[in-house]
Design a protein around this motif. Structure first.
Motif, PDB file in Angstrom:
ATOM      1  N   PRO A 102      -2.423   2.846  -6.132  1.00 59.02           N
ATOM      2  CA  PRO A 102      -1.829   1.659  -6.860  1.00 59.02           C
ATOM      3  C   PRO A 102      -3.247   0.821  -7.482  1.00 59.02           C
ATOM      4  O   PRO A 102      -3.049   0.486  -8.828  1.00 59.02           O
ATOM      5  N   ASN A 103      -3.777   0.393  -6.978  1.00 61.96           N
ATOM      6  CA  ASN A 103      -5.091  -0.472  -7.283  1.00 61.96           C
ATOM      7  C   ASN A 103      -6.317  -0.055  -6.812  1.00 61.96           C
ATOM      8  O   ASN A 103      -6.740  -0.505  -5.755  1.00 61.96           O
ATOM      9  N   ILE A 104      -7.278   0.871  -7.406  1.00 63.78           N
ATOM     10  CA  ILE A 104      -8.548   1.348  -7.064  1.00 63.78           C
ATOM     11  C   ILE A 104      -9.345   0.065  -6.622  1.00 63.78           C
ATOM     12  O   ILE A 104     -10.213   0.368  -5.555  1.00 63.78           O
ATOM     13  N   LEU A 105      -9.298  -1.014  -7.197  1.00 61.68           N
ATOM     14  CA  LEU A 105     -10.354  -1.742  -6.900  1.00 61.68           C
ATOM     15  C   LEU A 105     -10.041  -2.570  -5.608  1.00 61.68           C
ATOM     16  O   LEU A 105     -11.007  -2.745  -4.949  1.00 61.68           O
ATOM     17  N   TRP A 106      -8.918  -2.888  -5.490  1.00 58.88           N
ATOM     18  CA  TRP A 106      -8.378  -3.369  -4.205  1.00 58.88           C
ATOM     19  C   TRP A 106      -8.545  -2.373  -3.046  1.00 58.88           C
ATOM     20  O   TRP A 106      -9.005  -2.944  -1.983  1.00 58.88           O
ATOM     21  N   PHE A 107      -8.245  -1.213  -3.309  1.00 62.18           N
ATOM     22  CA  PHE A 107      -8.503  -0.219  -2.362  1.00 62.18           C
ATOM     23  C   PHE A 107     -10.050  -0.008  -1.894  1.00 62.18           C
ATOM     24  O   PHE A 107     -10.335  -0.111  -0.710  1.00 62.18           O
ATOM     25  N   GLU A 108     -10.950  -0.034  -2.937  1.00 66.09           N
ATOM     26  CA  GLU A 108     -12.200   0.115  -2.404  1.00 66.09           C
ATOM     27  C   GLU A 108     -12.899  -1.009  -1.860  1.00 66.09           C
ATOM     28  O   GLU A 108     -13.678  -1.017  -0.903  1.00 66.09           O
ATOM     29  N   TYR A 109     -12.496  -2.274  -2.179  1.00 65.02           N
ATOM     30  CA  TYR A 109     -12.833  -3.466  -1.732  1.00 65.02           C
ATOM     31  C   TYR A 109     -12.429  -3.665  -0.169  1.00 65.02           C
ATOM     32  O   TYR A 109     -13.297  -3.774   0.737  1.00 65.02           O
ATOM     33  N   THR A 110     -11.363  -3.396   0.199  1.00 65.41           N
ATOM     34  CA  THR A 110     -10.663  -3.463   1.472  1.00 65.41           C
ATOM     35  C   THR A 110     -11.441  -2.290   2.313  1.00 65.41           C
ATOM     36  O   THR A 110     -11.665  -2.609   3.510  1.00 65.41           O
ATOM     37  N   ASN A 111     -11.571  -1.397   1.827  1.00 65.59           N
ATOM     38  CA  ASN A 111     -12.146  -0.076   2.584  1.00 65.59           C
ATOM     39  C   ASN A 111     -13.667  -0.580   3.026  1.00 65.59           C
ATOM     40  O   ASN A 111     -14.207  -0.307   4.119  1.00 65.59           O
ATOM     41  N   ALA A 112     -14.244  -0.944   1.876  1.00 61.23           N
ATOM     42  CA  ALA A 112     -15.645  -1.262   2.179  1.00 61.23           C
ATOM     43  C   ALA A 112     -15.839  -2.480   2.828  1.00 61.23           C
ATOM     44  O   ALA A 112     -16.641  -2.580   3.909  1.00 61.23           O
ATOM     45  N   ARG A 113     -14.914  -3.619   2.981  1.00 56.42           N
ATOM     46  CA  ARG A 113     -15.081  -4.611   3.766  1.00 56.42           C
ATOM     47  C   ARG A 113     -14.758  -4.137   5.447  1.00 56.42           C
ATOM     48  O   ARG A 113     -15.332  -4.569   6.367  1.00 56.42           O
ATOM     49  N   THR A 114     -13.745  -3.472   5.640  1.00 55.06           N
ATOM     50  CA  THR A 114     -13.631  -2.938   6.842  1.00 55.06           C
ATOM     51  C   THR A 114     -14.708  -2.225   7.329  1.00 55.06           C
ATOM     52  O   THR A 114     -14.995  -2.170   8.488  1.00 55.06           O
TER      53      THR A 114
END
Length: 194
Positions: A167-179
């Protein structure tokens, strides 16, 4: 702009980005065909111009294609937290920005005497129609086939991906990169202490 699109495709490798570039190419092709059919000259002929036809304005058409497609993409594809004031603000500011930029491109073409108002307005209308149409084609007709396309071996080899269901690729990539960064930093700490 073409270099920017290819760079974006190279680093994103997303079918929506590739579809957007294809839409840009179709929009530009339609503009070239229409210019050679209508053959309306520009307000001021310059010796160094590639073509002397100005109807419709390709700059105006492409700017409004981008604006229309972006508006629909933001409204229909990007949704993370619908109740968030911050999300509403960035969406409104993004939508206003693309409209203002498209209007500035349109105005600049008239101000610099490359096009008449009629040429930029026809370009704008055509750009909006093509942007909305292409978004509908991608969103309704092509997107259902994206999972099949990315599972093909040639697309796996090229690492082409489908982010349609996120649903929100920016949020998805941000949280996955942070994890991932946290996980890797935890693994590095014991290695450094040895």
């Amino acid at each position: 702009m073409l270099v920017g699109c290819f760079t974006l495709i190279l680093f994103r490798r997303d079918l929506h980005t590739i579809s957007f570039l294809v839409g840009n190419g179709l929009c530009e092709g339609i503009n070239l065909i229409l210019k050679n059919i209508v053959k309306e000259s520009r307000p001021m002929v310059r010796a160094y111009q590639y073509t002397d036809y100005g109807m419709p304005s390709s700059h105006s058409q492409m700017a409004w294609f981008f604006a229309a497609y972006t508006i629909l993409f933001v409204l229909f594809r990007l949704h993370h937290n619908r109740d968030s004031v911050f999300e509403m603000l960035w969406k409104v500011s993004t939508l206003l920005s693309v409209v203002v930029m498209a209007a500035l491109v349109m105005y600049s073409r008239v101000y610099l005497l490359y096009h008449s108002w009629a040429q930029v307005l026809v370009g704008a209308v055509l750009g909006v129609v093509l942007g909305v149409s292409w978004f509908a084609v991608v969103h309704l007709l092509l997107s259902p086939f994206f999972p099949i396309v990315v599972s093909m071996s040639v697309f796996e080899l090229l690492m082409i991906r489908d982010t349609s269901l996120i649903p929100n690729i920016l949020w998805f990539e941000y949280t996955n990169a942070r994890t991932e960064n946290r996980t890797r930093s935890r693994k590095l700490v014991p290695m450094k202490s040895q």
